[in-house]
Design a protein around this motif. Structure first.
Motif, PDB file in Angstrom:
ATOM      1  N   PRO B  95       0.829  -1.210   0.000  1.00 34.39           N
ATOM      2  CA  PRO B  95       0.000   0.000   0.000  1.00 34.39           C
ATOM      3  C   PRO B  95       0.860   1.255   0.000  1.00 34.39           C
ATOM      4  N   LYS B  96       0.298   2.315  -0.521  1.00 28.24           N
ATOM      5  CA  LYS B  96       1.024   3.583  -0.568  1.00 28.24           C
ATOM      6  C   LYS B  96       1.316   4.094   0.851  1.00 28.24           C
ATOM      7  N   HIS B  97       2.498   4.643   1.009  1.00 28.27           N
ATOM      8  CA  HIS B  97       2.888   5.250   2.283  1.00 28.27           C
ATOM      9  C   HIS B  97       3.093   6.738   2.033  1.00 28.27           C
ATOM     10  N   PRO B  98       2.028   7.521   2.216  1.00 30.57           N
ATOM     11  CA  PRO B  98       2.149   8.943   1.875  1.00 30.57           C
ATOM     12  C   PRO B  98       3.088   9.684   2.823  1.00 30.57           C
ATOM     13  N   ILE B  99       3.649  10.775   2.329  1.00 30.45           N
ATOM     14  CA  ILE B  99       4.583  11.582   3.133  1.00 30.45           C
ATOM     15  C   ILE B  99       3.864  12.156   4.350  1.00 30.45           C
ATOM     16  N   LEU B 100       2.670  12.694   4.120  1.00 32.82           N
ATOM     17  CA  LEU B 100       1.814  13.101   5.242  1.00 32.82           C
ATOM     18  C   LEU B 100       0.537  12.279   5.120  1.00 32.82           C
ATOM     19  N   ALA B 101      -0.010  11.873   6.260  1.00 27.33           N
ATOM     20  CA  ALA B 101      -1.144  10.951   6.251  1.00 27.33           C
ATOM     21  C   ALA B 101      -2.280  11.515   5.405  1.00 27.33           C
ATOM     22  N   ALA B 102      -2.793  10.667   4.518  1.00 25.62           N
ATOM     23  CA  ALA B 102      -3.843  11.105   3.597  1.00 25.62           C
ATOM     24  C   ALA B 102      -5.113  10.317   3.856  1.00 25.62           C
ATOM     25  N   GLY B 103      -6.148  10.997   4.298  1.00 23.98           N
ATOM     26  CA  GLY B 103      -7.443  10.340   4.491  1.00 23.98           C
ATOM     27  C   GLY B 103      -7.565   9.584   5.791  1.00 23.98           C
ATOM     28  N   ARG B 106      -2.696   5.895  10.579  1.00 27.17           N
ATOM     29  CA  ARG B 106      -2.568   4.448  10.779  1.00 27.17           C
ATOM     30  C   ARG B 106      -1.709   4.059  11.973  1.00 27.17           C
ATOM     31  N   HIS B 107      -1.101   5.024  12.622  1.00 28.81           N
ATOM     32  CA  HIS B 107      -0.436   4.696  13.898  1.00 28.81           C
ATOM     33  C   HIS B 107      -0.234   5.978  14.686  1.00 28.81           C
ATOM     34  N   VAL B 108      -0.127   5.834  15.987  1.00 28.09           N
ATOM     35  CA  VAL B 108       0.211   6.995  16.808  1.00 28.09           C
ATOM     36  C   VAL B 108       1.587   7.465  16.363  1.00 28.09           C
ATOM     37  N   GLY B 109       1.675   8.717  15.961  1.00 24.46           N
ATOM     38  CA  GLY B 109       2.938   9.253  15.457  1.00 24.46           C
ATOM     39  C   GLY B 109       2.932   9.476  13.955  1.00 24.46           C
ATOM     40  N   ASP B 110       1.902   9.007  13.279  1.00 20.27           N
ATOM     41  CA  ASP B 110       1.775   9.230  11.831  1.00 20.27           C
ATOM     42  C   ASP B 110       1.716  10.753  11.602  1.00 20.27           C
TER      43      ASP B 110
END
Lengths: 265, 787
Positions: B95-103, B106-110
């Motif tokens: 899955p894509k790992h965006p630079i900044l969380a998109a939508g 997915r974890h504390v610290g994202d």
């Protein structure tokens, strides 16, 4: 850290006045808890009132049959003080075992006792030695001073000036450290005087430092390691966390008490 | 012999600046007109991101710019560097790992919002004013139930939260071996999650020069060229000639600084957007929730043994936690760096391993000192000790009975690797002697007399280092080659600058590599300078991990040195009026065979740059050579460790009374540095066994998010180590070296747990073996005995 104002009064009267100016103001002693809390932006005092400039809060003196330690005296100064070492060696040893050299050279007895961290060392000494907390408004006996985790009998605007420890107890403090923080997971201070035995436990109480009735009862029959054989500390009211369940702490407390009794002098 | 050459325990030259506090780390680098970045990170483990309100924050004092995922739609995600193909030729879910969380977070610290301001404090103050509506979802934390838990998966691309289901080995042969086994030992193991905790937190400074359209990233990396390649090609589409990556002094990595991280891509990208340099430095609490974690395997293993105590087969089922996103090398750790190591030091014919890699709402997991090999070693060395206990065999003797013998090398294991050389009996013997294994019963009795419980634990580890032949790793899914490069530049007056693709973040390369050059060229080590960490200065190199620097990077240096020496021969032949074939190079001088005619290395260097009398028709001026070295095989350091513990059953306090390490690292350049590497590794491995462990609660909060709760080993937690080396030189690299960076961390953990289990006379104990866990085990024994 949030922005704050800073004052460094030269007298206790000025400090009390500055403290009363706003509910958002906070006194700064050694800063070993407050400064890290501010750095994490978990505390936002309007004005820090640094007590370091107040000469009368510093130093140790012998006053009759007591040792009086100024609130702003560092742990290192207590640990190295000749009067304390001669009169209450257990207290000097406890101070010498707090944290690391940085903490001992910055942290103060007044700061520690005012903060009443449930894992701090000093509260155990204050409680077991039946010390008196001398504040800007009154004198508070140890038994009514510690009122819960991070809670004390201090009122808003009230500052600790000094703590008076009676001389004459056969005493020792033994600490079983939490491995990560190296704070006390179980710390036991035992003190034996003509008036009886007092046993204070730190690091383990859900309400902070406490006196252990079963251990005091066992030691009242004879102040010896053997007297503690079979002593049982209930786990109710003890902390449970990732470093030790209440059950574990309850099991370890008598062992650490034995070590303190064996070391008492 | 060259002064401070190979074999000398030279003091580390880099320590002068490190110990005096005058090193130059990423956070020490400041640029004119620099801004500061603060990442607002998710406080929850799993949530849909609703409305993000930046309006108030944008007008806060000192704010330069604020970015969210919406601004980064044209930018790629953080790529993964290794493709694993599972059962039925199924490629891993990626899955894509965006630079900044998109939508979704997915974890504390994202990281969700990036605030750039004139000062860090201004950025933090503005971040306080950002309002984010998190619509919380149930967190998927336990990898064992992630597949069946239901609810919203971590990624829609993996609806059952499984990244891949990988198998390796000969299942039929393994099943057949189990069918005829006289004894089967079974064990369930948790290899707990660890936090690397390098002393220097991660940091990044992004710079953009508008006049030349050039980007520079200063970053805390173990491999600046890998970062340039991944970030330039896959994330930001910056051609490599316009992108410079510098990893200056780096304060420890332990694997966690191999990977390409979102923050470094962000500051590189945003520096152009805002037209000013941007600095980001992690705080410790931020490192806990944003640096890739390590380990985190749950395994069931079974060992088949015949009636004579010969091991027949091993089978393992492992869950491996990938965390919330695939970190750069995450998929290779539980597969090719783990499954291929399951033969250990033993000659058993069949192995089968199945690994299910799961996504969870936790920090991504990737390589951490040893990377897969500690997990494999933990399985083998725990189950071997448990089997010995069940069969009532001595744990050292049971191992020796099953060792691959010295005369069996090169040895083809059932899990693909070919061990080139080794002598496991020799390191075992050295360890038994140094640890006074024979005297243990008397020491145990003495402890028992004091009411203490004493135990002894053996671990015979193997690892595969010097990663790796490019053709092999390519076949296994690597998206890069794994050679190393070096340029040796002989300066006109005879001093030498070496540009290496290896990267030192504490290992001592500046000293060790200089010793190699000194020995090869016969010049003093102080005349040699080692340059690393800057893509504008060094040849394209793959960096440092997997104990590869000397075996691969050192071999590249040797390759370049050989070219230098050969060119020097041509020049010397001309000067000495002899044929090239008659020129010999030794101890820093070229001589004509059988004569006293000679030219020093310095004279040849000067002639190369002042070519007045020179074979100019056949030889170019100058003396500078580059070499790329692609290894022919892994190297296989191995050894035996023995740990002895004494336990106070009343408190569970466990003291390591003795720890012995006997390692075979092949040839050794600097014994002192090797010993230091072993010490450091042992402490890390002991840390895992007894102290460290990242704990998530079921909401996905990291309970051990600071040093108040995450226990790092300290000096007084470990004994004074007794270490010794035995030597079988590596057969396929020019220095005969194997690597020593990870062995300590690989071999010590099982040795400690074996010792604790031996002391308590139990089958297993969960790591870290805290005082309470040890007390519970001891207490249970006491209660049972009383019944």
């Amino acid at each position: 850290m949030y922005a704050f104002d800073y004052v460094r009064p030269a007298s206790l009267a000025d400090a009390v006045k500055a403290l009363g100016a706003s509910e958002e103001n906070r006194p700064l002693a050694g800063g070993q808890t407050l400064i890290p809390t501010m750095k994490q932006r978990l505390a936002m005092p309007a004005t820090l009132i640094d007590l370091a400039g107040i000469a009368e809060l510093k130093g140790v003196r012998r006053d009759g049959n007591a040792i009086v330690i100024g609130a702003m005296t560092t742990h290192a100064d207590v640990a190295g003080n000749a009067d304390v070492k001669a009169a209450i060696p257990a207290l000097a040893a406890l101070a010498g075992g707090i944290g690391d050299p940085h903490v001992r050279n910055s942290g103060t007895i007044g700061g520690s006792v005012a903060n009443n961290d449930p894992a701090a060392d000093y509260p155990a000494a204050v409680l077991a030695l039946n010390a008196t907390i001398i504040t800007t408004t009154r004198e508070i006996p140890a038994d009514s001073y510690f009122t819960g985790m991070f809670k004390t009998a201090l009122q808003p605007g009230e500052l600790i000036k000094a703590i008076r420890f009676p001389i004459g107890a056969k005493a020792a403090y033994s600490k079983f450290e939490q491995r990560a923080s190296r704070y006390a997971l179980v710390g036991v201070f035992v003190a034996h005087t003509g008036a009886g035995v007092r046993v204070a436990v730190t690091g383990s109480g859900a309400g902070g430092v406490f006196r252990s009735a079963p251990l005091e009862a066992a030691l009242a029959k004879g102040f010896s390691v053997d007297a503690l054989k079979g002593a049982v500390v209930p786990s109710t009211g003890l902390l449970s966390d990732i470093h030790g369940s209440a059950e574990y702490r309850a099991s370890v407390i008598p062992v650490i008490a034995e070590r303190a009794v064996a070391a008492a002098r | 012999m060259a002064q401070d050459g190979i074999g000398a325990s030279t003091k580390r030259r880099e320590d002068y600046r490190f110990l005096k506090g005058i090193g130059k780390y990423t956070d020490d680098i400041n640029q004119p007109n620099q801004t500061y970045c603060y990442f607002l990170r998710s406080p929850v483990a799993h949530a849909k991101i609703g409305k993000v309100d930046l309006s108030v924050a944008k007008s806060a004092p000192g704010v330069v710019a604020i970015f969210t995922a919406a601004d980064l739609e044209a930018v790629g995600g953080v790529p993964c560097g290794w493709l694993i193909t599972g059962k039925n030729a199924q490629p891993m879910k990626e899955p894509k790992h965006p630079i900044l969380a998109a939508g979704k977070v997915r974890h504390v610290g994202d990281p969700v919002v990036a605030v750039i301001a004139e000062s860090l404090n201004a950025a933090k103050n503005a971040a306080d004013l950002v309002s984010i509506d998190y619509q919380e979802l149930p967190a998927i934390i336990d990898m064992r139930t992630a597949q069946t838990k239901g609810g919203e998966p971590v990624h829609t691309e993996a609806t059952d939260n499984m990244c891949f289901d990988w198998e390796f080995g000969d299942k039929a042969a393994t099943d057949a071996a189990f069918a005829k086994a006289a004894h089967v030992t079974k064990i369930d193991l948790v290899n707990q999650r660890l936090v690397a905790n390098a002393m220097e937190p991660r940091a990044a400074v992004g710079v953009y020069e508008i006049g030349t359209d050039e980007h520079t990233l200063f970053t805390t990396s173990q491999n600046p060229h890998v970062i340039r390649l991944l970030m330039g090609a896959f994330v930001l589409s910056i051609p490599e000639h316009k992108l410079r990556v510098v990893a200056p002094d780096v304060g420890g990595g332990f694997g966690s600084k191999i990977f390409h991280y979102a923050e470094e891509a962000f500051v590189t990208w945003a520096a152009k957007k805002v037209g000013r340099p941007i600095k980001w430095t992690a705080e410790r609490s931020e490192s806990f929730v944003s640096d890739a974690h390590g380990r985190d395997h749950v395994t069931h293993a079974e060992l088949a043994i015949d009636a004579n105590g010969k091991m027949l087969a091993l089978r393992c089922d492992t869950f491996a936690n990938m965390g919330a996103y695939l970190s750069t090398f995450a998929p290779v750790v539980p597969t090719w760096l783990h499954g291929t190591l399951l033969a250990g030091q033993y000659a058993y014919p069949a192995i089968y391993v199945n690994v299910k890699a799961m996504f969870t709402n936790t920090v991504p997991v990737d390589a951490y000192r040893g990377a897969g090999r500690p997990e494999a070693t933990y399985i083998i060395e725990r189950i071997v000790s448990k089997a010995a206990r069940e069969l009532k065999l001595d744990q050292a003797e049971f191992r020796r009975m099953n060792f691959i013998r010295k005369d069996q090398f090169p040895y083809q294991t059932p899990v693909a690797l070919v061990y080139d050389v080794g002598d496991y009996e020799a390191s075992m013997q050295a360890a038994l002697k140094l640890g006074d294994y024979a005297g243990f019963p008397a020491r145990k009795a003495a402890s028992a007399a004091k009411g203490m419980m004493r135990g002894i634990g053996v671990c015979s580890y193997i690892e595969a280092c010097g990663i790796a032949p490019s053709s092999l790793v390519g076949a296994l899914g690597a998206r890069a080659g794994l050679y190393e490069a070096a340029t040796v530049r002989v300066n006109p007056t005879g001093s030498v600058s070496v540009m290496t693709g290896s990267h030192s973040h504490g290992q001592g390369h500046e000293t060790t590599f200089a010793q190699v050059v000194a020995s090869k060229l016969g010049i003093p080590a102080e005349n040699v300078n080692i340059i690393h960490g800057d893509t504008d200065k060094i040849p394209f190199g793959m960096g440092t991990y997997g104990s590869r620097s000397l075996a691969v990077g050192g071999s590249a240096i040797v390759g370049a040195l050989n070219k230098i020496i050969d060119k020097g021969k041509k020049i010397a032949a001309h000067l000495l009026e002899a044929s090239e074939g008659d020129i010999e190079f030794k101890d820093g001088a070229y001589t004509v065979k059988g004569t006293d005619k000679k030219k020093t290395f310095g004279e040849i260097a000067l002639t190369a740059y002042v070519p007045h009398k020179y074979p100019i028709d056949t030889v170019e001026p100058g003396l500078e050579e580059t070499s790329f070295y692609d290894p022919k095989n892994f190297t296989y350091p191995a050894g035996t460790y023995i740990c002895e513990v004494e336990i106070d059953p009343r408190t569970g306090t466990t003291v390591i009374t003795s720890f012995v390490a006997a390692d075979d690292f092949g040839n050794i350049i600097n014994p002192m540095i090797v010993e230091g590497q072993v010490h450091g590794g042992l402490v890390q491995g002991i840390g895992q066994a007894m102290l460290e462990g990242a704990i998530y609660n079921d909401k996905g909060q990291l309970v051990t998010g600071s040093y108040m709760d995450y226990c790092m080993p300290r000096a007084d937690d470990v004994p004074s180590f007794k270490v010794v080396t035995t030597v079988t030189p590596c057969t396929h690299n020019p220095l005969g070296v194997k690597g020593c960076g990870e062995a300590g961390a690989i071999g010590s953990t099982p040795a400690v747990i074996n010792a604790i289990c031996d002391a308590l006379d139990i089958d297993n104990i969960e790591m870290p073996a805290t005082p309470e866990r040890v007390w519970r085990a001891a207490h249970a024994k006491t209660m049972k005995a009383a019944e």
